[in-house]
Enzyme design. Structure first.
Site, short mmCIF file in Angstrom:
data_model
loop_
_atom_site.label_atom_id
_atom_site.label_comp_id
_atom_site.label_asym_id
_atom_site.label_seq_id
_atom_site.Cartn_x
_atom_site.Cartn_y
_atom_site.Cartn_z
N GLY A 89 79.01 -1.88 -3.51
CA GLY A 89 77.95 -2.48 -4.30
C GLY A 89 76.90 -1.57 -4.87
O GLY A 89 76.08 -2.00 -5.68
N GLU A 104 82.95 0.36 1.42
CA GLU A 104 83.96 -0.01 0.40
C GLU A 104 83.39 0.16 -1.01
O GLU A 104 83.29 -0.81 -1.75
CB GLU A 104 84.35 -1.48 0.58
CG GLU A 104 84.74 -1.90 1.96
CD GLU A 104 84.73 -3.43 2.15
OE1 GLU A 104 84.24 -4.15 1.25
OE2 GLU A 104 85.17 -3.89 3.20
N PRO A 105 83.00 1.36 -1.40
CA PRO A 105 82.43 1.50 -2.74
C PRO A 105 83.49 1.45 -3.84
O PRO A 105 84.60 1.94 -3.65
CB PRO A 105 81.76 2.88 -2.71
CG PRO A 105 82.51 3.64 -1.68
CD PRO A 105 83.08 2.65 -0.70
N GLY A 106 83.16 0.86 -4.95
CA GLY A 106 84.05 0.83 -6.10
C GLY A 106 83.36 1.48 -7.29
O GLY A 106 83.54 2.66 -7.59
N ARG A 107 82.50 0.70 -7.95
CA ARG A 107 81.81 1.15 -9.16
C ARG A 107 81.17 2.53 -9.02
O ARG A 107 81.27 3.37 -9.91
CB ARG A 107 80.71 0.13 -9.50
CG ARG A 107 79.99 0.40 -10.81
CD ARG A 107 78.71 -0.47 -10.91
NE ARG A 107 78.97 -1.85 -10.58
CZ ARG A 107 79.33 -2.79 -11.44
NH1 ARG A 107 79.44 -2.49 -12.72
NH2 ARG A 107 79.57 -4.02 -11.03
N ARG A 163 82.82 -6.09 -20.05
CA ARG A 163 81.57 -6.31 -19.31
C ARG A 163 80.44 -6.90 -20.16
O ARG A 163 79.73 -7.78 -19.69
CB ARG A 163 81.12 -5.02 -18.61
CG ARG A 163 82.17 -4.50 -17.60
CD ARG A 163 81.67 -3.31 -16.80
NE ARG A 163 80.49 -3.63 -16.05
CZ ARG A 163 79.26 -3.31 -16.39
NH1 ARG A 163 79.04 -2.57 -17.46
NH2 ARG A 163 78.24 -3.68 -15.67
N TYR A 184 79.15 -10.30 -18.57
CA TYR A 184 77.88 -10.26 -17.84
C TYR A 184 76.70 -9.86 -18.71
O TYR A 184 75.66 -9.51 -18.19
CB TYR A 184 77.93 -9.23 -16.70
CG TYR A 184 79.19 -9.10 -15.90
CD1 TYR A 184 79.59 -10.10 -15.00
CD2 TYR A 184 79.96 -7.95 -15.99
CE1 TYR A 184 80.73 -9.94 -14.24
CE2 TYR A 184 81.11 -7.79 -15.23
CZ TYR A 184 81.48 -8.79 -14.35
OH TYR A 184 82.61 -8.62 -13.60
N CYS A 214 88.45 -12.21 -32.38
CA CYS A 214 87.90 -13.40 -33.00
C CYS A 214 87.10 -14.24 -32.01
O CYS A 214 87.54 -15.32 -31.60
CB CYS A 214 89.02 -14.21 -33.64
SG CYS A 214 89.92 -13.23 -34.83
N GLU A 215 85.97 -13.72 -31.57
CA GLU A 215 85.05 -14.39 -30.66
C GLU A 215 83.66 -13.84 -30.96
O GLU A 215 83.51 -12.62 -31.09
CB GLU A 215 85.34 -14.02 -29.19
CG GLU A 215 86.66 -14.45 -28.64
CD GLU A 215 86.71 -15.92 -28.24
OE1 GLU A 215 85.64 -16.56 -28.15
OE2 GLU A 215 87.83 -16.42 -28.06
C1 LIG Z 1 84.24 -5.55 -5.42
C2 LIG Z 1 84.14 -5.28 -3.96
C3 LIG Z 1 83.69 -4.04 -3.50
C4 LIG Z 1 83.24 -2.94 -4.43
O1 LIG Z 1 82.10 -3.30 -5.12
P1 LIG Z 1 81.36 -2.23 -6.08
O2 LIG Z 1 80.19 -2.95 -6.57
O3 LIG Z 1 82.32 -1.89 -7.14
O4 LIG Z 1 81.02 -1.05 -5.23
C5 LIG Z 1 83.66 -3.82 -2.14
N1 LIG Z 1 84.05 -4.79 -1.26
C6 LIG Z 1 84.47 -6.00 -1.67
C7 LIG Z 1 84.86 -6.99 -0.66
C8 LIG Z 1 84.51 -6.29 -3.03
O5 LIG Z 1 84.92 -7.49 -3.42
#
Ligand SMILES: *Cc1c(COP(=O)(O)O)cnc(C)c1O
Length: 425
Positions: free
Chosen positions: A247, A284-287, A323, A327, A353-354
């Protein structure tokens, strides 16, 4: 404009008047591979990862990349080689991670709607842990695991009910969200999990939202989760790992999220103060690992002056960059070649076309048709969310490593798109 004016990472920068990713001129890549084109910096990803690794130095901690942010195989390879585990949310993501060379024990499985089939496949792969999101899921997982003669390792995703202070569509830890088990029900769920024959309780997790730019929601969540750990362990159910989810936000515009190592200094200080600093920690980082590492290069097709608005129509659209439409998110948009011409204010839009197909509103740009733009901070939740709407092929992707550029995905053509379709007899 100077290099310092670009958000997020030094690996996307102007050299003279021209935009580079690491040592590679973006205009050269656009010429060679066409547009729209996603380009990623490997060094930017590894430097984002290094901030977490510094934050956890000397701790028992493991980083699980949440690949829904960007699940292209070569990107998974980069993280696998750097020692990351992976947080998956579907059976499809499981197969991607295995295809990229990771082991089952490197994988944790999140998500509110796991099917029996997905559970079975994950158990066969020997994953590290299931992050379970409801009591009903506990029952089903126990059944599936018992059927295979196994005990599924489980962590319960608890909902700490803290406000992550982010966009409502990407906040996940509030009472009204579909995610996680309510804080007040968590103890009951743990008792149930501990009693089920096909489960083995190993941890606790939470994930409160995405694009979080402040430390305080994490600190609030930490206190609430540790309160639960104390209560659960008091009932004789040991919690061997604590997973704080992902997150952490990135810079799209003028945000100032804490650096990962700074965030973790603050969180570890609280963990130490409460006596949990030597636990097995997981995140659990993603972004925050990929977002600033990527750009999407697009060509200006037409300039369309209007009474109220001028439109700059580009060849990337909401199907490539979802995005803004989803959002109302902001991405910086910059020219590949800076010019001294006087800028004009445009809404930058795609060909779909939106009316929702816009990429940036009220942007000052000095551009002409045929020139190239880069949509910045496009490494996360762009390609992984891209669609074929309007029968547009998804873009190609290139990973830059120093002066080298590797095509990691070819552009989709129409044949790719209709491959599974059948005409009537
Ligand atoms: C999407 C998600 C993440 C990663 O979130 P980011 O905002 O991209 O860091 C981690 N854990 C879970 C369970 C998620 O659904």
């Amino acid at each position: 404009m100077s290099a310092a004016a670009l958000p997020g990472t030094p690996f996307v920068h102007y050299r003279g008047e021209e935009l580079f990713v690491e040592e590679v001129r973006l205009a050269d890549l656009a010429r060679a591979h066409g547009t729209p084109l996603f380009v990623y910096s490997r060094a930017a990803m590894l430097s984002a990862l290094a901030a977490y690794q510094r934050g956890f130095a000397g701790r028992k901690a493991r980083i699980f990349y949440a690949l829904k942010a960007n699940s292209s195989l070569a990107i998974l390879q980069v993280f696998a080689r750097a020692g990351c585990g992976f947080d998956i949310v579907s059976g499809g993501e499981l197969e991607r991670v295995l295809a990229a060379g990771a082991k089952g024990s490197d994988i944790i499985f999140s998500g509110v709607g796991k099917t029996r089939r997905e559970m079975q496949r994950a158990l066969e792969a020997g994953i590290h842990c299931f992050n379970v999101e409801s009591e009903a899921e506990l029952e089903v997982l126990s059944e599936v695991a018992a059927g295979l003669g196994q005990k599924a390792p489980v962590s319960l995703r608890v909902n700490p009910d803290v406000n992550p202070l982010t966009h409502p569509y990407i906040s996940t830890g509030l009472k009204g969200n579909k995610f996680g088990i309510a804080h007040k029900d968590a103890l009951r769920a743990y008792r149930r999990a501990a009693a089920l024959p096909g489960l083995r309780v190993v941890g606790i997790d939470c994930h409160i939202g995405s694009q979080i730019t402040q430390v305080s929601p994490y600190l609030d969540a930490l206190e609430r989760v540790l309160d639960l750990v104390a209560a659960i362990e008091a009932e004789g159910i040991p919690i061997s790992h604590i997973d704080f989810g992902g997150g952490l936000g990135i810079v799209y515009n003028s945000e100032s999220p804490p650096a990962a190592d700074v965030l973790w200094q603050r969180l570890l200080a609280r963990l130490d103060a409460r006596g949990y600093g030597d636990r097995q920690l997981m995140i659990e980082p993603g972004r925050s690992l990929v977002g600033n590492a990527g750009v999407c290069v697009a060509e200006v097709l037409y300039l369309k002056p209007g009474e109220q608005k001028n439109f700059c129509i580009i060849d990337a659209a909401m199907n490539d960059l979802p995005r803004p439409a989803m959002y109302e998110a902001f991405h910086q948009i910059v020219p590949l070649k800076q010019s001294a011409t006087k800028p004009v204010t445009y809404d930058v839009v795609g060909p779909v076309c939106e009316s929702g197909d816009w990429i940036g509103r009220d942007r000052k740009l000095a551009v002409q048709p045929g020139e190239l733009l880069a949509v910045l901070s496009a490494g996360a939740y762009c390609m992984s969310m891209a669609s074929n709407y309007n029968t547009r092929g998804r873009p190609a992707e290139v990973l830059v490593d120093g002066a080298q550029a590797h095509v990691i995905r070819e552009r989709e053509d129409v044949a790719d798109q209709v491959r599974k379709e059948k005409l009537l007899p």
